[in-house]
Design a protein around this motif. Structure first.
Motif, short mmCIF file in Angstrom:
data_model
loop_
_atom_site.label_atom_id
_atom_site.label_comp_id
_atom_site.label_asym_id
_atom_site.label_seq_id
_atom_site.Cartn_x
_atom_site.Cartn_y
_atom_site.Cartn_z
N SER A 222 29.20 41.61 35.43
CA SER A 222 30.29 41.70 34.40
C SER A 222 31.37 40.74 34.41
CB SER A 222 31.00 43.21 34.52
OG SER A 222 31.96 43.07 33.64
N LEU A 223 31.71 40.40 33.14
CA LEU A 223 32.83 39.31 33.08
C LEU A 223 33.98 39.39 34.10
CD1 LEU A 223 33.90 36.63 31.50
CD2 LEU A 223 34.69 38.18 30.06
N ASP A 224 34.51 40.60 34.21
CA ASP A 224 35.70 41.24 34.69
C ASP A 224 35.63 40.90 36.27
OD1 ASP A 224 34.09 43.22 35.11
OD2 ASP A 224 35.95 44.82 35.01
N VAL A 225 34.55 40.60 36.81
CA VAL A 225 34.38 40.53 38.44
C VAL A 225 34.01 39.03 39.06
CG1 VAL A 225 33.31 42.64 38.48
CG2 VAL A 225 31.84 40.83 38.54
N ILE B 140 26.80 27.78 25.29
CA ILE B 140 28.08 28.50 25.07
C ILE B 140 28.77 29.46 26.44
CG2 ILE B 140 29.28 30.26 23.92
CD1 ILE B 140 27.33 29.53 21.57
N LYS B 141 29.60 29.14 26.92
CA LYS B 141 30.30 29.69 27.93
C LYS B 141 30.69 31.05 27.46
CE LYS B 141 30.62 26.54 31.61
NZ LYS B 141 30.19 27.03 33.07
N PRO B 142 30.91 32.16 28.46
CA PRO B 142 31.34 33.44 28.33
C PRO B 142 32.79 33.57 28.28
CG PRO B 142 30.55 33.28 30.59
CD PRO B 142 30.11 31.88 29.98
N THR B 143 33.41 32.93 27.35
CA THR B 143 34.91 32.95 27.52
C THR B 143 35.27 34.47 26.62
OG1 THR B 143 35.03 31.85 25.42
CG2 THR B 143 35.31 30.68 27.57
N PRO B 144 36.29 35.03 26.67
CA PRO B 144 36.73 36.08 25.81
C PRO B 144 36.61 35.83 24.38
CG PRO B 144 38.31 35.93 27.61
CD PRO B 144 37.32 34.71 27.71
N SER C 187 29.77 34.47 19.26
CA SER C 187 29.03 33.38 19.42
C SER C 187 28.18 33.44 20.83
CB SER C 187 29.79 32.19 19.36
OG SER C 187 30.70 32.32 20.29
N TYR C 188 28.73 34.24 21.78
CA TYR C 188 28.29 34.31 23.10
C TYR C 188 27.36 35.62 23.01
CZ TYR C 188 27.30 35.10 28.10
OH TYR C 188 26.64 35.13 29.38
N LEU D 247 38.44 41.91 29.94
CA LEU D 247 37.81 42.59 28.84
C LEU D 247 38.57 42.54 27.50
CD1 LEU D 247 36.71 45.90 30.84
CD2 LEU D 247 35.54 43.69 30.35
N ILE D 248 37.64 42.90 26.21
CA ILE D 248 38.41 42.76 24.99
C ILE D 248 38.56 44.10 24.68
CG2 ILE D 248 37.96 42.18 22.88
CD1 ILE D 248 36.05 39.93 23.87
#
Length: 293
Positions: free
Chosen positions: A217-220, A233-237, A244-245, A287-288
């Motif tokens: 997960s992104l948040d860890v 494409i990087k996993p940015t918020p 796009s990701y 997270l969003i």
């Protein structure tokens, strides 16, 4: 005489019907009032009791921070959270052993048929990671799929070193695994070297094993691993929010039935999630939020 009796009977019948209609409408109003979810903040001293959650290990950080903050807002409320996996959390809420089941995947049709309701609270990116020394920084969707299905077994096939690929993933029943495989269209096709039971375990294994690749997960995320871009494409918020990701999924807090029929504490918790403070906490862990209060 007969006509008078008939008139009396008719009048009584009309009154009975009118009374039934009024009674029915009053009952409807009562039901609607009882089913209407709480839409304003409750006084901190007016709420007390226990709120229980169980489920996704990927949601550990967001569930933990929201639980702590909610208890600060309502000192007489205790919130407990167990991290047992998405499917286990959904099963627990349907069995009535917890109030909320945390799931890092969408609900399946059969789970909805059993009464589970999907309350999406945030959007998360699934991030592909490798050990920090891996020179590969980007993979195409096809390359990533081929790695996880065993078609690619050496990093030199994707521009890296002559080193075996060690494929790491989550255990069967994990919401992160289900979402990852579904998004790539490789359900039931993956060939794992290691299947681990938590997001933290995947991170730890990716850090320590040369040639390892995993998804978390992104948040860890932290600086101990290399983040792999997908199709450049990087996993940015921002990339996740725009769509796009590719690898993104919902974080869901599942209830047994609609929110309107839940306890006062559960309803108050969801009101808090949608508030400005709740949304800020969700953003603070990477997270969003779905709702901005």
């Amino acid at each position: 005489m007969r006509i008078s009796v008939m008139r009396v009977v008719a009048a009584a019948l009309v009154l009975y019907i009118l009374g039934s209609i009024v009674g029915h409408r009053m009952h409807q109003s009562t039901v609607q009032a009882e089913d209407t979810p709480i839409d304003c903040k409750i006084s901190p001293n007016a709420l007390s009791g226990l709120l229980t959650m169980a489920g996704s290990t990927a949601m550990e950080k967001v569930a933990g921070i929201l639980a702590e903050s909610f208890m600060q807002q309502y000192p007489s409320v205790t919130v407990t959270v167990e991290f047992t996996g998405s499917s286990a959390g959904i099963g627990a809420v349907l069995a009535g052993s917890v109030d909320i089941g945390n799931s890092s995947r969408s609900l399946r049709a059969e789970e909805k048929a059993w009464g589970a309701v999907e309350n999406i609270v945030a959007i998360d990116g699934i991030v592909v990671v490798t050990d920090a020394d891996n020179p590969v920084t980007s993979l195409t969707t096809e390359q990533l799929s081929d790695i996880y299905t065993g078609e690619i077994r050496n990093w030199r096939e994707v521009g890296g070193m002559d080193e075996p690929v060690v494929v790491i993933g989550r255990e069967a029943g994990s919401g992160t695994r289900c979402a990852f495989e579904e998004l790539l269209g490789i359900e039931e096709k993956c060939v794992y070297d290691n299947e681990l039971d938590s997001t933290g375990a995947v991170m730890a294994r990716a850090v320590t094993i040369p040639g390892a690749i995993g998804y978390v997960s992104l948040d860890v995320l932290n600086d101990s691993v290399q983040v792999i871009a997908i199709d450049g494409i990087k996993p940015t918020p921002e990339a996740i929010q725009s769509g796009s990701y590719l690898l993104q999924r919902p974080f869901v807090m599942v209830t047994d039935g609609e929110l309107s029929v839940q306890s006062e504490i559960v309803q108050a918790f969801f009101v808090y999630l949608k508030s400005q403070e709740g949304c800020s906490l969700i953003r603070s862990v990477g997270l969003i939020p779905v709702n901005d209060g």
